[in-house]
Design a protein around this motif. Structure first.
Motif, PDB file in Angstrom:
ATOM      1  N   GLU A  12     -43.277  45.792   6.468  1.00 37.72           N
ATOM      2  CA  GLU A  12     -42.447  44.682   6.002  1.00 37.72           C
ATOM      3  C   GLU A  12     -42.612  43.461   6.910  1.00 37.72           C
ATOM      4  OE1 GLU A  12     -38.742  47.117   3.913  1.00 37.72           O
ATOM      5  OE2 GLU A  12     -38.546  46.327   5.961  1.00 37.72           O
ATOM      6  N   ILE A  74     -33.151  42.572   3.228  1.00 39.01           N
ATOM      7  CA  ILE A  74     -33.976  42.638   2.015  1.00 39.01           C
ATOM      8  C   ILE A  74     -33.987  41.288   1.314  1.00 39.01           C
ATOM      9  CG2 ILE A  74     -34.182  43.704  -0.269  1.00 39.01           C
ATOM     10  CD1 ILE A  74     -34.963  45.582   1.955  1.00 39.01           C
ATOM     11  N   ALA A 157     -31.989  49.308  -2.291  1.00 33.36           N
ATOM     12  CA  ALA A 157     -32.524  49.659  -0.973  1.00 33.36           C
ATOM     13  C   ALA A 157     -31.429  50.241  -0.080  1.00 33.36           C
ATOM     14  CB  ALA A 157     -33.146  48.427  -0.314  1.00 33.36           C
ATOM     15  N   TRP A 158     -30.237  49.673  -0.149  1.00 31.34           N
ATOM     16  CA  TRP A 158     -29.112  50.200   0.632  1.00 31.34           C
ATOM     17  C   TRP A 158     -28.718  51.595   0.138  1.00 31.34           C
ATOM     18  CZ3 TRP A 158     -24.060  50.654  -1.677  1.00 31.34           C
ATOM     19  CH2 TRP A 158     -23.083  51.141  -0.799  1.00 31.34           C
ATOM     20  N   TRP A 162     -33.154  52.640   2.590  1.00 33.70           N
ATOM     21  CA  TRP A 162     -34.521  52.176   2.823  1.00 33.70           C
ATOM     22  C   TRP A 162     -34.739  51.787   4.277  1.00 33.70           C
ATOM     23  CZ3 TRP A 162     -38.839  52.566   0.134  1.00 33.70           C
ATOM     24  CH2 TRP A 162     -39.916  51.740   0.441  1.00 33.70           C
ATOM     25  N   HIS A 163     -33.728  51.181   4.882  1.00 27.43           N
ATOM     26  CA  HIS A 163     -33.781  50.834   6.301  1.00 27.43           C
ATOM     27  C   HIS A 163     -32.918  51.799   7.103  1.00 27.43           C
ATOM     28  CE1 HIS A 163     -35.066  46.366   5.572  1.00 27.43           C
ATOM     29  NE2 HIS A 163     -36.046  47.223   5.413  1.00 27.43           N
ATOM     30  N   TYR A 171     -28.520  44.584   4.570  1.00 28.52           N
ATOM     31  CA  TYR A 171     -29.503  44.432   3.489  1.00 28.52           C
ATOM     32  C   TYR A 171     -29.354  43.089   2.780  1.00 28.52           C
ATOM     33  CZ  TYR A 171     -30.367  49.428   4.029  1.00 28.52           C
ATOM     34  OH  TYR A 171     -30.697  50.678   4.536  1.00 28.52           O
TER      35      TYR A 171
END
Length: 206
Positions: A12, A74, A157-158, A162-163, A171
């Motif tokens: 990323e 994000i 993503a949350w 994802w992170h 995010y």
């Protein structure tokens, strides 16, 4: 952080660094850089930032950049990445104003100014999630469909972690996005006034 998350973070940041350099090159260039050239440059730069280059560097260049900037949200990354796509539209002023106002209220409170801690809402607060969905709907009604997709991807993503962070705010918002919004507002107002002045001058009688 697990090796899987480290790999994602480096990829990323490598892509983000590549997009920033391409965007700066475009601003310095008097001509539009063809999309194919931008795409090839992105591929080359991503590899440059992702792989260790030797030269006494133990980590990839993107790791050092990430050490300075931290993990970007994000929303920030998708706004940056989409800027090099063909026919990319400018981010609406209303979105920039909203981000700036949220950041002005959020960061002082999150850092301990007052009894309220909005950062805690990011750990599964239904109210915050509903507010974000409502904001995405407003973006759609305003005609900015890109904002709908960006906010949707941030929520997804949350939801899938994802992170590394489990907080929804991480995010959606980060200091770089906040600074960008704060600086972009006066710049957008200046350009609107300049364009209006030029338009009035062109249509002035005589």
């Amino acid at each position: 952080m697990t090796p899987y998350l480290q790999l994602i973070a480096l990829l990323e940041m490598s892509l983000t660094c590549a997009v920033v350099l391409i965007t700066l090159s475009q601003k310095l260039s008097s001509k539009e850089i063809p999309f194919v050239i931008r795409l090839l440059a992105a591929v080359l730069l991503v590899n440059l930032f992702f792989w260790p280059l030797g030269m006494s560097l133990e980590l990839p260049l993107s790791a050092y950049v990430r050490g300075v900037t931290g993990e970007l949200s994000i929303v920030t990354m998708l706004l940056l990445w989409s800027s090099i796509l063909p026919a990319a539209k400018k981010t609406p002023l209303g979105f920039k104003v909203s981000v700036a106002l949220i950041a002005i209220v959020f960061y002082p409170l999150a850092l301990g100014l007052g009894m309220l801690d909005p950062y805690a809402w990011g750990y599964g607060s239904i109210g915050l999630l509903i507010a974000i969905i409502f904001f995405a709907i407003v973006c759609g009604l305003a005609g900015w469909t890109q904002g709908v997709w960006i906010l949707s991807f941030a929520i997804i993503a949350w939801a899938v972690h994802w992170h590394e962070s489990a907080n929804l705010w991480d995010y959606l918002l980060d200091p770089i996005l906040a600074i960008w919004a704060l600086l972009a507002i006066p710049n957008a107002i200046y350009h609107k006034r300049r364009d209006r002045a030029q338009s009035d001058y062109l249509f002035r009688a005589g």
